[in-house]
Write a protein that holds these residues in place. Structure first.
Motif, PDB file in Angstrom:
ATOM      1  N   THR A 260      41.601  46.136  45.077  1.00  0.00           N
ATOM      2  CA  THR A 260      42.716  45.588  44.317  1.00  0.00           C
ATOM      3  C   THR A 260      43.604  44.743  45.218  1.00  0.00           C
ATOM      4  O   THR A 260      44.050  45.204  46.268  1.00  0.00           O
ATOM      5  CB  THR A 260      43.566  46.722  43.708  1.00  0.00           C
ATOM      6  N   ILE A 277      48.167  43.087  35.298  1.00  0.00           N
ATOM      7  CA  ILE A 277      46.977  43.546  36.003  1.00  0.00           C
ATOM      8  C   ILE A 277      45.785  42.835  35.377  1.00  0.00           C
ATOM      9  O   ILE A 277      45.595  42.867  34.158  1.00  0.00           O
ATOM     10  CB  ILE A 277      46.816  45.084  35.953  1.00  0.00           C
ATOM     11  N   TYR A 279      41.544  41.630  35.671  1.00  0.00           N
ATOM     12  CA  TYR A 279      40.215  41.987  36.165  1.00  0.00           C
ATOM     13  C   TYR A 279      39.348  40.736  36.128  1.00  0.00           C
ATOM     14  O   TYR A 279      39.153  40.132  35.065  1.00  0.00           O
ATOM     15  CB  TYR A 279      39.610  43.089  35.296  1.00  0.00           C
ATOM     16  N   ARG A 444      37.647  49.187  38.646  1.00  0.00           N
ATOM     17  CA  ARG A 444      38.484  49.573  39.783  1.00  0.00           C
ATOM     18  C   ARG A 444      38.230  48.666  40.985  1.00  0.00           C
ATOM     19  O   ARG A 444      38.632  48.963  42.094  1.00  0.00           O
ATOM     20  CB  ARG A 444      38.249  51.041  40.132  1.00  0.00           C
ATOM     21  N   GLU A 445      37.532  47.603  40.728  1.00  0.00           N
ATOM     22  CA  GLU A 445      37.251  46.591  41.746  1.00  0.00           C
ATOM     23  C   GLU A 445      37.624  45.223  41.184  1.00  0.00           C
ATOM     24  O   GLU A 445      37.814  45.055  39.975  1.00  0.00           O
ATOM     25  CB  GLU A 445      35.758  46.601  42.112  1.00  0.00           C
ATOM     26  N   ARG A 447      40.153  43.219  41.063  1.00  0.00           N
ATOM     27  CA  ARG A 447      41.315  43.084  40.190  1.00  0.00           C
ATOM     28  C   ARG A 447      42.527  42.667  41.011  1.00  0.00           C
ATOM     29  O   ARG A 447      42.580  42.847  42.222  1.00  0.00           O
ATOM     30  CB  ARG A 447      41.594  44.391  39.450  1.00  0.00           C
ATOM     31  N   VAL A 449      46.930  42.539  40.882  1.00  0.00           N
ATOM     32  CA  VAL A 449      48.204  42.926  40.281  1.00  0.00           C
ATOM     33  C   VAL A 449      49.253  41.908  40.730  1.00  0.00           C
ATOM     34  O   VAL A 449      49.376  41.621  41.925  1.00  0.00           O
ATOM     35  CB  VAL A 449      48.624  44.341  40.723  1.00  0.00           C
ATOM     36  N   VAL A 468      49.873  49.459  44.303  1.00  0.00           N
ATOM     37  CA  VAL A 468      48.490  49.921  44.442  1.00  0.00           C
ATOM     38  C   VAL A 468      48.444  51.442  44.523  1.00  0.00           C
ATOM     39  O   VAL A 468      47.571  52.091  43.916  1.00  0.00           O
ATOM     40  CB  VAL A 468      47.835  49.280  45.677  1.00  0.00           C
TER      41      VAL A 468
END
Length: 935
Positions: A260, A277, A279, A444-445, A447, A449, A468
């Protein structure tokens, strides 16, 4: 013009499937030189065509010494070509009623440049000239060096206008969003030093390299003969030669990133906080039926995510003011699944936690059957509406899908085929498929913010590492599945009383019928065939918040209609009401203004009774919901509490309170204003304003069968409460100031100024004077653009607006504004006054007078066939006590408009006796004049 906006939700790649056919009524062709074209005859609006030149290159292909030149070439395209010298394109188009801006424009993005033009088609020569203009843009620009140098100033002023807190924060966040890619360093606005110093040859080199037929598409949608237009396109665009040594059009990747990335940008001049957020995912495909099905699935997923976030917004102590989710793209080579929220700066972490929690809830637990069914119904209902309007769809809407198709990011089937395909595919879209997709796209990869927020003393904005860490904490704890609470029972119980219509009269010239109901309600109905699936409602009653005599109490009820409007009606809170209305097209919004209260609404004819029920319920069964009240407070706080932190906000506050002579109800929003709002008092005041429907007038315009509508009017409006009271609005003492007032606002760190001048005075209220003021304002707008932008290159644009009001006393207001470099304020202000003086002494040129008259004629051709125009005009006539027959007199007033009448109006309305001038300067500047401290 530059755009960086995200596209509509896109589809992920999926294998297989037959190709989705383009609308069979569309002619699609490819010339030998590689240029493609799309032609679609369409009857609405009549005698109009939408033309587009799509060039599939933007700032991403610029060489290092060309950063900003893709956008600059777009500008210079309006400054001279082989067949149109200097400003001849704009001058010609304005002479045939085309407005610079609404009908004539262009934009540059990372990967494309699009030129947009609307032309009349009732003259063959005008249509031919429109195609000639597109051809000249494609390969015949003159690049006159004097025009280039003048346009440098205009582009520089566009860059200056774009600078501020938002741009500075984007400078920080965009390189992380586009990490490792060329997109991080090729913003369309480019570098001002390149625009200022690029050689003429460097500019021409960009045009030679990239404006090629194999990278172009021409689109024509409108009221024309297909064969004639195709012959014109083939003749004009076949003349464009191919390049002997074409440069390769590269598509620059945005690399995937492990884990992230997070970035936080704050600024002292920022007025809002946002958190997102996103992706990263492979770019979508737009070819096969499987691609289309994937688009449907992803649209359903985004819709359900947005619905959940919107439900949170309606709760007590909401974590954000607005939030939404869905898939989009700001680049050719990567798509993004994003969840975004706007929140007060002291709720950034709370908003972020809510976004992450809902993303994780969707990833782990997915959605429910009832959520999916609602989204399916709404999606199909939207397509059904488009199908119902298939012969009444405006060309401006249709042309967008062909631009998207030419750019490789949209389907372009007919609405008949699309609805059939969606109906065929929708039953096979299962919940388990949606839930699998949620787990695939919320990863969960890969991405990023981003947080952008005001920098304020005493407010702590979380840092990147903190965000994070919070994200990982939320993902490491159990999250409960979503429970979909479904509303039950009818929207409205059957009314016991019966209403009746006691009088009726017709106005055949306006196509109206008017009914008087036993309870005093007045109803005006105008059936039209302008749209197949549209009915619009307006409602008006005099009074409003002016009837609150105590200014302190006014603060307590300032948001009454908004709070009640967001609370739902009857047995349904706002969330339940939304679910109850799934698959229906009906809405009603109550409002309370300073001098009136009323409603706005709309519906499909098949859902007309639902709109009438909602109208009745907002009178008889409004709600005061504490969650809605907190939601409203959060929304207002987010949107307004920091307005004074921006230089422009401080300037606007100064202008507003000065024009209102510091009237208590004009003071800028503050936390104290928010704290003064009271739910119980707001609800009480709302009930009081809508307790008596006897002085309400309702206007309905659209596809209405009066025979079937009449019983609905009697049933729902004829039974509204009435008390027999007689009232009107109260004069609260709001007046414009007299004399000349000059003020200076010093704020902001960017090297930019704004100049606002407002002229005011008394007004003799009638249709002709209003038309004359509007016409004179339009003439001045053309003149000021020609002088301040085109001749002097001192501003990106000049705003010239006029307005009139009969209450509390008949008055007019003329607003003049422009942005510029601080050291050019005095020069451009003098030029503005000299231009006004010229108009007052000599009147308009015959050329400019013809432009305004032709624009009015052309506007009228389209407006007279729009339901919204008639609904607004009829409601305005009721509000102001005007004879609605004046609506039909506008054509005569245009024909009778003379240069001398405009000259006299300029002397009357551009009188500098009563004026307020406010100038914004940055905190650090070189003074160009001795500035009055104001008063």
């Amino acid at each position: 013009m530059i755009t960086l906006s995200l596209s509509a939700p896109l589809a992920a790649q999926t294998a297989g499937g037959g190709v989705v056919p383009i609308d069979p009524n569309t002619t699609v062709g490819r010339l030998d030189n590689g240029l493609t074209y799309y032609i679609l005859p369409n009857k609405l609006p009549a005698k109009r065509a939408e033309l587009r030149l799509v060039v599939r290159v933007g700032s991403i292909v610029e060489d290092p010494d060309q950063q900003g030149l893709a956008h600059f070439v777009e500008h210079i395209a309006f400054n001279g070509s082989k067949n149109f010298k200097k400003q001849a394109i704009v001058n010609y188009l304005e002479s045939i009623g085309v407005k610079f801006g609404p009908h004539l424009n262009a934009y540059t993005s990372f990967d494309e440049t699009v030129y947009m033009l609307q032309v009349p088609t009732d003259s063959a020569s005008q249509m031919q000239t429109g195609i000639q203009i597109l051809e000249d843009w494609a390969h015949n620009l003159s690049f006159d060096e004097a025009e280039i140098d003048k346009e440098r100033g205009v582009v520089r002023e566009e860059w200056r206008l774009s600078r501020g807190a938002g741009a500075r924060m984007t400078d920080v966040t965009l390189p992380v969003y586009f990490k490792g890619s060329r997109y991080a360093e090729r913003l369309p606005i480019g570098k001002v030093e390149v625009v200022d110093t690029a050689s003429y040859e460097t500019i021409r080199r960009f045009y030679r390299d990239w404006y090629r037929p194999d990278l172009m598409s021409v689109i024509a949608v409108g009221d024309f003969d297909r064969t004639t237009i195709e012959a014109l396109i083939r003749r004009h665009f076949s003349r464009i030669p191919t390049s002997a040594t074409p440069r390769t059009r590269e598509y620059f990747p945005i690399p995937d990133q492990p884990g992230t990335d997070a970035v936080v940008a704050t600024d002292k001049e920022a007025d809002q906080a946002s958190v997102s957020i996103s992706y990263r995912h492979p770019v979508s495909s737009y070819s096969t039926e499987v691609d289309y099905r994937t688009q449907l699935v992803e649209g359903l997923l985004g819709g359900m995510l947005s619905a959940r976030l919107d439900e949170l917004r309606s709760k007590a102590d909401p974590p954000f003011a607005f939030a939404w989710g869905g898939k989009g793209s700001a680049a050719k080579t990567k798509d993004y699944m994003s969840l975004t929220a706007m929140a007060p700066e002291d709720k950034v972490m709370q908003a972020f936690e809510a976004l992450v929690t809902e993303a994780e809830r969707a990833r782990v637990h997915g959605f429910t059957v009832t959520e999916l069914e609602r989204q399916k119904r709404d999606l199909i209902r939207g397509l059904e509406q488009q199908y119902e309007e298939r012969d009444k769809t405006e060309s401006s809407r249709l042309v967008r899908r062909y631009v998207g198709h030419a750019l490789g990011r949209a389907f372009a089937p007919s609405i008949t085929d699309e609805l059939q395909l969606a109906r065929q595919l929708m039953p096979g879209i299962r919940l388990d498929e949606i839930n699998r997709l949620a787990a695939q796209v919320i990863t969960r990869e890969n991405r990023v913010v981003t947080v952008e927020a005001p920098e304020k003393s005493g407010v702590s904005i979380p840092g990147a590492q903190e965000l994070v860490a919070k994200l990982e904490t939320i993902e490491g704890r159990p999250i409960a599945a979503y429970r979909d609470e479904m509303p039950s029972g009818p929207l409205m119980e059957a009314a016991a009383a019966k209403g009746s219509i006691v009088a009726a009269k017709r106005n055949d010239k306006l196509g109206l019928v008017e009914w008087k109901l036993a309870n005093g309600v007045r109803v005006i109905v105008k059936p039209t065939d302008y749209k197949n699936d549209e009915v619009l409602m307006r409602a008006y009653s005099p009074g409003g918040s002016s009837l609150v005599s105590d200014d302190a109490q006014y603060e307590a009820i300032a948001g009454a209609s908004s709070v009640v409007g967001q609370s739902g009606v009857g047995a349904f809170d706002n969330v339940a009401l939304g679910k109850k209305l799934t698959g229906q097209v009906a809405w009603v919004s109550p409002m309370i203004g300073t001098y009136s209260e009323g409603m706005r609404g709309g519906a499909s004819p098949k859902d007309l009774e639902t709109m009438m029920q909602l109208t009745s319920l907002y009178f008889t069964a409004p709600r005061a919901d504490s969650g809605a009240f907190q939601s409203y407070r959060t929304m207002v706080s987010t949107m307004s509490r920091n307005q004074g932190m921006t230089p422009e906000g401080r300037m606007q506050d100064t202008l507003s309170v000065t024009l209102a002579q510091y009237h208590p109800r004009s003071k800028p929003f503050s936390q104290a204003t928010l704290d003064a709002m009271q739910l119980d008092r707001s609800y009480e005041f709302y009930r009081e304003r809508f307790a008596d429907a006897g002085d309400f007038t309702f206007v309905f315009v659209g596809n209405i069968d009066t025979t079937t509508f009449k019983p609905l009017v009697a049933k729902y409006l004829g039974t509204l409460p009435t008390t027999g009271r007689t009232e009107t609005w109260r004069d609260i003492g709001y007046r414009y100031p007299t004399g000349t007032i000059e003020k200076t606002v010093t704020a902001g760190i960017e090297p930019k100024s704004q100049v606002r001048t407002v002229l005011t005075g008394g007004f003799e209220w009638n249709d002709r004077n209003r038309h004359l003021l509007t016409s004179t304002t339009s003439v001045l707008a053309i003149m000021l653009r020609e002088v301040l932008r085109e001749e002097l290159g001192g501003t990106y644009g000049v705003s010239v607006r006029s307005s009139t009001s009969p209450v509390p006393v008949p008055s007019y207001r003329v607003d003049l504004g422009f942005g510029c470099a601080p050291d050019r304020v005095a020069e451009l202000t003098r030029a503005m006054h000299a231009t006004i003086d010229s108009l007052k002494r000599f009147g308009p040129s015959e050329t400019n007078l013809r432009k305004v008259k032709e624009s009015q004629r052309r506007d009228r051709e389209t407006r007279m066939k729009q339901n919204a125009f008639w609904a607004d005009q009829l409601e305005t006539a009721v509000r102001n006590g005007d004879d609605p027959m004046g609506i039909l007199e506008e054509a005569t007033m245009t024909e009778e408009l003379t240069a001398d009448a405009v000259r006299q109006a300029a002397n009357r309305y551009f009188d500098m006796t009563n004026q307020v001038k406010v100038v914004l300067y940055p905190e650090t500047r070189v003074a160009d004049e001795k500035v009055s401290p104001g008063r």
